[in-house]
Design a protein around this motif. Structure first.
Motif, PDB file in Angstrom:
ATOM      1  N   ASN A  36       0.828  -1.211   0.000  1.00 28.51           N
ATOM      2  CA  ASN A  36       0.000   0.000   0.000  1.00 28.51           C
ATOM      3  C   ASN A  36       0.862   1.260   0.000  1.00 28.51           C
ATOM      4  O   ASN A  36       0.566   2.228  -0.705  1.00 28.51           O
ATOM      5  N   GLU A  37       1.949   1.257   0.774  1.00 25.74           N
ATOM      6  CA  GLU A  37       2.881   2.391   0.786  1.00 25.74           C
ATOM      7  C   GLU A  37       3.597   2.508  -0.559  1.00 25.74           C
ATOM      8  O   GLU A  37       3.871   3.603  -1.032  1.00 25.74           O
ATOM      9  N   PHE A  38       3.876   1.362  -1.176  1.00 23.27           N
ATOM     10  CA  PHE A  38       4.512   1.340  -2.494  1.00 23.27           C
ATOM     11  C   PHE A  38       3.634   2.047  -3.524  1.00 23.27           C
ATOM     12  O   PHE A  38       4.090   2.910  -4.265  1.00 23.27           O
ATOM     13  N   PHE A  39       2.340   1.715  -3.532  1.00 21.52           N
ATOM     14  CA  PHE A  39       1.417   2.348  -4.477  1.00 21.52           C
ATOM     15  C   PHE A  39       1.231   3.831  -4.163  1.00 21.52           C
ATOM     16  O   PHE A  39       1.127   4.646  -5.066  1.00 21.52           O
ATOM     17  N   LYS A  40       1.213   4.183  -2.898  1.00 20.90           N
ATOM     18  CA  LYS A  40       1.079   5.588  -2.517  1.00 20.90           C
ATOM     19  C   LYS A  40       2.296   6.388  -2.988  1.00 20.90           C
ATOM     20  O   LYS A  40       2.162   7.508  -3.475  1.00 20.90           O
ATOM     21  N   SER A  41       3.470   5.806  -2.890  1.00 19.57           N
ATOM     22  CA  SER A  41       4.695   6.467  -3.349  1.00 19.57           C
ATOM     23  C   SER A  41       4.670   6.695  -4.855  1.00 19.57           C
ATOM     24  O   SER A  41       5.097   7.745  -5.343  1.00 19.57           O
ATOM     25  N   ILE A  42       4.163   5.716  -5.592  1.00 14.26           N
ATOM     26  CA  ILE A  42       4.074   5.860  -7.049  1.00 14.26           C
ATOM     27  C   ILE A  42       3.091   6.966  -7.407  1.00 14.26           C
ATOM     28  O   ILE A  42       3.355   7.792  -8.292  1.00 14.26           O
ATOM     29  N   ARG A  43       1.947   7.004  -6.722  1.00 12.00           N
ATOM     30  CA  ARG A  43       0.945   8.050  -7.000  1.00 12.00           C
ATOM     31  C   ARG A  43       1.491   9.441  -6.730  1.00 12.00           C
ATOM     32  O   ARG A  43       1.145  10.390  -7.415  1.00 12.00           O
ATOM     33  N   ASN A  44       2.373   9.579  -5.739  1.00 16.66           N
ATOM     34  CA  ASN A  44       2.903  10.888  -5.372  1.00 16.66           C
ATOM     35  C   ASN A  44       4.147  11.287  -6.154  1.00 16.66           C
ATOM     36  O   ASN A  44       4.579  12.438  -6.060  1.00 16.66           O
ATOM     37  N   ASP A  45       4.718  10.364  -6.903  1.00 14.73           N
ATOM     38  CA  ASP A  45       5.928  10.661  -7.660  1.00 14.73           C
ATOM     39  C   ASP A  45       5.589  11.459  -8.910  1.00 14.73           C
ATOM     40  O   ASP A  45       4.668  11.130  -9.650  1.00 14.73           O
ATOM     41  N   GLU A  46       6.357  12.516  -9.173  1.00 13.78           N
ATOM     42  CA  GLU A  46       6.123  13.354 -10.342  1.00 13.78           C
ATOM     43  C   GLU A  46       6.616  12.714 -11.631  1.00 13.78           C
ATOM     44  O   GLU A  46       6.311  13.211 -12.722  1.00 13.78           O
ATOM     45  N   MET A  47       7.375  11.627 -11.525  1.00 11.76           N
ATOM     46  CA  MET A  47       7.878  10.954 -12.723  1.00 11.76           C
ATOM     47  C   MET A  47       6.810  10.099 -13.411  1.00 11.76           C
ATOM     48  O   MET A  47       7.025   9.637 -14.521  1.00 11.76           O
ATOM     49  N   PHE A  48       5.662   9.925 -12.766  1.00  9.91           N
ATOM     50  CA  PHE A  48       4.602   9.096 -13.326  1.00  9.91           C
ATOM     51  C   PHE A  48       3.285   9.859 -13.347  1.00  9.91           C
ATOM     52  O   PHE A  48       2.964  10.583 -12.413  1.00  9.91           O
ATOM     53  N   ARG A  49       2.529   9.697 -14.433  1.00  6.13           N
ATOM     54  CA  ARG A  49       1.130  10.128 -14.480  1.00  6.13           C
ATOM     55  C   ARG A  49       0.312   8.885 -14.181  1.00  6.13           C
ATOM     56  O   ARG A  49       0.385   7.906 -14.907  1.00  6.13           O
ATOM     57  N   VAL A  50      -0.466   8.920 -13.135  1.00  5.95           N
ATOM     58  CA  VAL A  50      -1.115   7.710 -12.627  1.00  5.95           C
ATOM     59  C   VAL A  50      -2.631   7.840 -12.686  1.00  5.95           C
ATOM     60  O   VAL A  50      -3.193   8.878 -12.349  1.00  5.95           O
ATOM     61  N   LYS A  51      -3.269   6.762 -13.124  1.00  4.56           N
ATOM     62  CA  LYS A  51      -4.717   6.596 -13.030  1.00  4.56           C
ATOM     63  C   LYS A  51      -4.953   5.345 -12.207  1.00  4.56           C
ATOM     64  O   LYS A  51      -4.300   4.328 -12.407  1.00  4.56           O
ATOM     65  N   GLU A  52      -5.891   5.429 -11.308  1.00  5.22           N
ATOM     66  CA  GLU A  52      -6.157   4.309 -10.411  1.00  5.22           C
ATOM     67  C   GLU A  52      -7.504   3.683 -10.764  1.00  5.22           C
ATOM     68  O   GLU A  52      -8.460   4.375 -11.111  1.00  5.22           O
ATOM     69  N   ASP A  53      -7.579   2.363 -10.690  1.00  2.00           N
ATOM     70  CA  ASP A  53      -8.845   1.651 -10.866  1.00  2.00           C
ATOM     71  C   ASP A  53      -8.910   0.525  -9.843  1.00  2.00           C
ATOM     72  O   ASP A  53      -8.048   0.419  -8.977  1.00  2.00           O
ATOM     73  N   GLU A  54      -9.922  -0.330  -9.953  1.00  2.00           N
ATOM     74  CA  GLU A  54     -10.107  -1.380  -8.947  1.00  2.00           C
ATOM     75  C   GLU A  54      -9.044  -2.466  -9.002  1.00  2.00           C
ATOM     76  O   GLU A  54      -8.881  -3.229  -8.059  1.00  2.00           O
ATOM     77  N   PHE A  55      -8.290  -2.571 -10.094  1.00  2.00           N
ATOM     78  CA  PHE A  55      -7.283  -3.616 -10.233  1.00  2.00           C
ATOM     79  C   PHE A  55      -5.873  -3.149  -9.866  1.00  2.00           C
ATOM     80  O   PHE A  55      -4.996  -3.959  -9.690  1.00  2.00           O
ATOM     81  N   GLY A  56      -5.659  -1.864  -9.793  1.00  2.00           N
ATOM     82  CA  GLY A  56      -4.324  -1.349  -9.482  1.00  2.00           C
ATOM     83  C   GLY A  56      -4.117   0.026 -10.100  1.00  2.00           C
ATOM     84  O   GLY A  56      -5.025   0.850 -10.139  1.00  2.00           O
ATOM     85  N   LEU A  57      -2.928   0.230 -10.629  1.00  2.00           N
ATOM     86  CA  LEU A  57      -2.558   1.512 -11.219  1.00  2.00           C
ATOM     87  C   LEU A  57      -2.191   1.344 -12.681  1.00  2.00           C
ATOM     88  O   LEU A  57      -1.601   0.353 -13.076  1.00  2.00           O
ATOM     89  N   THR A  58      -2.529   2.341 -13.471  1.00  2.00           N
ATOM     90  CA  THR A  58      -2.036   2.456 -14.825  1.00  2.00           C
ATOM     91  C   THR A  58      -1.252   3.756 -14.870  1.00  2.00           C
ATOM     92  O   THR A  58      -1.766   4.802 -14.464  1.00  2.00           O
TER      93      THR A  58
END
Length: 130
Positions: A11-33
């Protein structure tokens, strides 16, 4: 490219990815794109799919850029059309025709090599969050 990453807390791993400026993230029920914002994508960055497997692991799937594949295909067809016209009209000599047929293969090989390096850089970026 598919890789399973073992993390301390998924969960912390996914939160870190969402907050990183190097990625544009979209979240859905299966994970992250995500899309990588690095300058390495020639036409479009590869698509990254991150899925939570359990509390200690995540699966990362990196798909190649469809736009880059389409552009490479049109580039190949363009040069092959020139070579075929050279054969039909008998305007090009044989070594030149062979060279025109083989020219797109250089681009495909360079594309595969650069794609692997980009995927490695993206995975290294993900692994810093472990």
């Amino acid at each position: 490219m598919k890789k399973t990453i073992n993390v301390y807390n998924a969960n912390e791993f996914f939160k870190s990815i969402r907050n990183d400026e190097m990625f544009r993230v979209k979240e859905d029920e299966f994970g992250l794109t995500a899309r990588y914002n690095g300058v390495f994508g020639l036409l479009e960055s590869p698509r990254i799919r991150a899925t939570l497997l359990d509390e200690k692991s995540a699966q990362i799937i990196i798909s190649p850029s469809i736009l880059l594949i389409i552009t490479s295909t049109f580039f190949t067809l363009f040069f092959w059309t020139i070579a075929l016209l050279g054969i039909i009209l008998n305007k090009l000599n044989t070594p030149l025709i062979i060279g025109v047929f083989l020219l797109p293969s250089i681009m495909w090989v360079l594309g595969i090599i650069s794609s692997r390096k980009i995927n490695k850089m993206i995975l290294d970026e993900f692994e810093k969050y472990e």
